[in-house]
Structure formats: C-alpha cells, structure tokens
Scaffold this motif. Structure first.
Motif, PDB file in Angstrom:
ATOM      1  N   THR A  30       0.720  -1.022   0.339  1.00 61.95           N
ATOM      2  CA  THR A  30       0.190   0.169   0.130  1.00 61.95           C
ATOM      3  C   THR A  30       0.937   0.867   0.024  1.00 61.95           C
ATOM      4  O   THR A  30       2.007   1.218   0.842  1.00 61.95           O
ATOM      5  CB  THR A  30      -0.685   0.223   0.908  1.00 61.95           C
ATOM      6  N   CYS A  31       0.653   2.099  -1.240  1.00 66.36           N
ATOM      7  CA  CYS A  31       1.061   4.240  -1.106  1.00 66.36           C
ATOM      8  C   CYS A  31       0.546   4.553  -0.658  1.00 66.36           C
ATOM      9  O   CYS A  31      -0.726   5.133  -0.929  1.00 66.36           O
ATOM     10  CB  CYS A  31       1.395   3.857  -2.209  1.00 66.36           C
ATOM     11  N   LEU A  32       1.258   5.213   0.801  1.00 66.39           N
ATOM     12  CA  LEU A  32       0.732   6.115   1.577  1.00 66.39           C
ATOM     13  C   LEU A  32       0.938   7.605   0.403  1.00 66.39           C
ATOM     14  O   LEU A  32       2.653   7.806   0.760  1.00 66.39           O
ATOM     15  CB  LEU A  32       0.841   6.576   2.714  1.00 66.39           C
ATOM     16  N   MET A  33       0.473   8.098  -0.059  1.00 63.70           N
ATOM     17  CA  MET A  33       0.663   9.567  -0.766  1.00 63.70           C
ATOM     18  C   MET A  33      -0.589  10.746  -0.059  1.00 63.70           C
ATOM     19  O   MET A  33      -1.429  10.943   0.092  1.00 63.70           O
ATOM     20  CB  MET A  33      -0.055   9.068  -2.092  1.00 63.70           C
ATOM     21  N   GLY A  34       0.495  11.767  -0.696  1.00 70.18           N
ATOM     22  CA  GLY A  34      -0.070  13.011  -0.408  1.00 70.18           C
ATOM     23  C   GLY A  34       0.872  14.276  -0.760  1.00 70.18           C
ATOM     24  O   GLY A  34       2.007  13.263  -0.765  1.00 70.18           O
ATOM     25  N   ARG A  35       0.474  15.642  -0.789  1.00 70.89           N
ATOM     26  CA  ARG A  35       1.539  16.790  -0.590  1.00 70.89           C
ATOM     27  C   ARG A  35       2.468  16.902   0.646  1.00 70.89           C
ATOM     28  O   ARG A  35       2.311  16.028   1.411  1.00 70.89           O
ATOM     29  CB  ARG A  35       0.514  17.948  -1.409  1.00 70.89           C
ATOM     30  N   ASN A  36       3.671  17.236  -0.218  1.00 72.69           N
ATOM     31  CA  ASN A  36       4.642  17.644   1.988  1.00 72.69           C
ATOM     32  C   ASN A  36       3.694  18.441   2.444  1.00 72.69           C
ATOM     33  O   ASN A  36       3.033  18.802   2.154  1.00 72.69           O
ATOM     34  CB  ASN A  36       5.550  18.767   1.074  1.00 72.69           C
ATOM     35  N   GLY A  37       3.932  17.890   3.737  1.00 69.59           N
ATOM     36  CA  GLY A  37       3.437  18.813   4.897  1.00 69.59           C
ATOM     37  C   GLY A  37       1.778  17.743   5.589  1.00 69.59           C
ATOM     38  O   GLY A  37       1.224  19.023   5.827  1.00 69.59           O
ATOM     39  N   VAL A  38       1.006  16.922   4.860  1.00 76.55           N
ATOM     40  CA  VAL A  38       0.160  17.165   5.190  1.00 76.55           C
ATOM     41  C   VAL A  38      -0.604  15.718   6.615  1.00 76.55           C
ATOM     42  O   VAL A  38      -1.142  15.389   6.252  1.00 76.55           O
ATOM     43  CB  VAL A  38      -1.105  16.102   3.581  1.00 76.55           C
ATOM     44  N   GLY A  39       0.880  15.190   6.830  1.00 75.86           N
ATOM     45  CA  GLY A  39       0.401  13.944   7.833  1.00 75.86           C
ATOM     46  C   GLY A  39       1.431  12.783   7.260  1.00 75.86           C
ATOM     47  O   GLY A  39       0.434  12.113   8.168  1.00 75.86           O
ATOM     48  N   LYS A  40       2.006  12.779   6.748  1.00 79.66           N
ATOM     49  CA  LYS A  40       2.250  11.448   5.805  1.00 79.66           C
ATOM     50  C   LYS A  40       3.431   9.816   6.652  1.00 79.66           C
ATOM     51  O   LYS A  40       3.181   9.566   7.476  1.00 79.66           O
ATOM     52  CB  LYS A  40       2.209  10.965   4.773  1.00 79.66           C
ATOM     53  N   THR A  41       4.323  11.190   7.430  1.00 82.23           N
ATOM     54  CA  THR A  41       4.943  11.088   8.115  1.00 82.23           C
ATOM     55  C   THR A  41       4.974  10.699   9.416  1.00 82.23           C
ATOM     56  O   THR A  41       5.254   9.995  10.513  1.00 82.23           O
ATOM     57  CB  THR A  41       6.586  11.964   7.459  1.00 82.23           C
ATOM     58  N   THR A  42       4.214  11.353   9.982  1.00 82.19           N
ATOM     59  CA  THR A  42       3.500  11.563  10.677  1.00 82.19           C
ATOM     60  C   THR A  42       2.623  10.324  10.914  1.00 82.19           C
ATOM     61  O   THR A  42       2.380  10.053  12.803  1.00 82.19           O
ATOM     62  CB  THR A  42       2.883  12.997  11.535  1.00 82.19           C
TER      63      THR A  42
END
Length: 230
Positions: A30-42
């Motif tokens: 599964t790929c977790l996607m989104g623009r920078n700063g939207v909370g993916k790393t968190t």
C-alpha cells in the motif's frame, strides 16, 4: 494485517491527524500518498509508536499496539525505514546491520544472507563507515537493516527521495520481489510512476485526513490533480 482506525494526533496545540483510517492487507503493498506536510510521516511515526496518540486504534494482526514501545513493535515484526535513512554514520556497514539483528528475538544472522542477495553492494562494503556511502548506498543499508528483523510488515518513508535513478530502479525491483514473496509493505512515496509500479493499493492523506483509498488502478487523474499535483 495492519488496521488504523479513527486515529487522532497532535503536536501541542496543533492537531495533525484527524480520524485517519488505513488498512493494509497481508502480502500486499500500500502506498501512502499526498503532498508535502499533510501528515504522512506523522502517521508512520504513530504506527511505530514514535509519537503519542490523542485517540484511535493501531492493530497488527488483531493485536492492539496502543502504548507499546517502538522496540516492542519491532519485535512483533514491524520493520521501519525512516525518512532520511537515519543510519549510524560513524559505524560500519556491518555494525549498522548488526544493530538490526539485535531486535530479533532469536538473534540469528541468517537474514544477512537475504540482505546481501538483495543488495550485493553492501557485502563488498562491510568495513566502510555508513557516512562514507553514497545516498543510494545508505538507503540500501537502511532497508537492509530493517530487513534484518525478517519483518512481516515493512514500512518505508520516501525510499526514493534524493536517490539516483539506477538505484531507484533497483529498490523498486527489491520491493516488488519482497511483495511477491509475501511480505507486507507500506510506503510513503511521492513519485507517481514508482508508486504505480510497486503499489497495489493507495491511501491519500490531505490536511491530516484520509480522503481516498482503493486499488492502484483506481488512482485516476482526478485524484492525482486534486491531491497530488503540486
């Protein structure tokens, strides 16, 4: 295998994740996607127990992970490759890999054979310091260190960031091979072409919320333009 439900997380007064949901089935990528700063790393840090949750559930194979320390999560079978690799630059390649082996309950070294088969260059650099490796070699080392756990779930945060194209292709080959061998993968990835090649499913995060998910073939241009294009 991995189930995240109604997850909320804050840094002080800043609410970063809002009722996030994520499901990762065993043996899939599964790929977790989104623009920078939207909370993916968190979100990845929340799954690993590196940040405190306000509320919500994180379960691995039906086992609730709330309150479990990161090292216990590793022992339960979660391998983690953080953004920026975070290898130990003053330690040798061999010492970095041995640290990965320390998290194994059985402390066996057999996983090194697997690591060297996937990343042969590491075997030729065992006595070089991690900080002396190229960015691509450090990424291979970071992935190899996580694989020393022989994990059931491998989490990677932007494994292609700042990496030369030939190594990106090699990492893609490795992830596809691991997936085909039955390992479960969750990765944050910005490169759409790479995500489509490696991933079978996607979840998009926008402003701290999970806004779309499904099979990778359903990631159409409407979702790409709305949530991914910068």
């Amino acid at each position: 295998m991995l189930a995240v439900e109604s997850l909320n997380q804050s840094y002080g007064e800043s609410h970063t994740l809002w009722d996030v949901a994520l499901d990762v089935s065993a043996g899939t990528c599964t790929c977790l996607m989104g623009r920078n700063g939207v909370g993916k790393t968190t979100l990845l840090k929340a799954i690993m127990g590196l940040v405190k949750l306000d509320s919500g559930k994180v379960e691995l194979d039906g086992k609730q992970l709330a309150g479990a320390a990161p090292d216990l999560r590793a022992k339960l079978g979660i391998g983690y490759v953080p953004q920026g690799r975070e290898i130990f630059p003053q330690l040798t390649v061999q010492e970095n890999l041995e640290i990965g082996l320390l998290s194994r309950p059985d402390k066996k070294t057999k996983p090194l054979d697997k690591v060297f088969s996937l990343f042969p260059v590491l075997k030729t650099m065992l006595h070089r310091r991690g900080g002396d490796l190229s960015g691509g070699q450090q990424q291979q080392l970071a992935i190899g260190r996580a694989l020393c756990l022989d994990p059931k779930l491998l989490i990677l945060d932007e494994p292609t960031e700042g990496i030369q194209p030939n190594v990106v292709a090699q990492i893609g080959d490795v992830l596809v091979q691991l997936r085909e061998e039955g390992m479960t993968l969750l990765l944050v990835e910005q490169k759409l072409k790479f995500a489509r090649r490696v991933g079978q499913f996607f979840t998009i995060i926008d402003r701290g919320r999970s806004v779309a998910s499904g099979p990778m073939e359903e990631l159409g241009e409407d979702l790409v333009s709305r949530y991914l294009v910068v």
